[in-house]
Write a protein that holds these residues in place. Structure first.
Motif: not given
Length: 137
Positions: A16-17, A19, A39-43, A50, A52
């Motif tokens: 996970g990341y 935000n 905007r931040q995409s899903d992983s 991984s 984003a």
């Protein structure tokens, strides 16, 4: 039970990341820099890690070299921190200055510690790779 297993898998692999969306500000070598991440995409996953994608805008107060332009980049998972690499290319009031800005480093929470580089076809706008700290506001 399935939820617990999924949570443990995420915790163990660090997939996970945090935000990164928000407004980040800092100063370096005569440049006041604002990075707005919209905007931040899903992983997603590659062979070794991984990542984003992020996008937004970079603005500076150095109106001769670079005013404001779209930004894109990526976050890379690195266990206890997140590596960031963002770039933008724009110009300022000097029409001859085509300037590319790159900021790379790590972020934890509301602090982004990295390096700022400005490369330009106008020598007065070039900035070597120097440390920068950006704070989220």
């Amino acid at each position: 039970m399935k939820k617990w297993i999924a949570c443990m898998a995420l915790a163990m692999c660090g997939c996970g990341y945090d935000n990164f969306v928000g407004t980040w500000r800092g100063s370096v070598s005569g440049w006041d820099v604002t990075v707005r991440v919209d905007r931040q995409s899903d992983s997603a996953y590659s062979y070794s890690h991984s990542y984003a994608a992020v996008s937004g805008q970079i603005s500076t107060d150095n109106s001769l070299c670079f005013t404001s332009a779209p930004m894109s980049g990526a976050l890379y998972n690195n266990k206890d921190k997140t590596d960031v690499d963002i770039m933008s290319t724009g110009s300022g009031s000097n029409g001859a200055a085509n300037t590319s800005i790159r900021i790379e480093g790590d972020f934890i929470g509301n602090t982004f510690l990295g390096f700022f580089t400005a490369d330009s076809n106008y020598s007065g706008c070039k900035t070597a790779r120097i440390p920068i700290t950006l704070k989220r506001y």
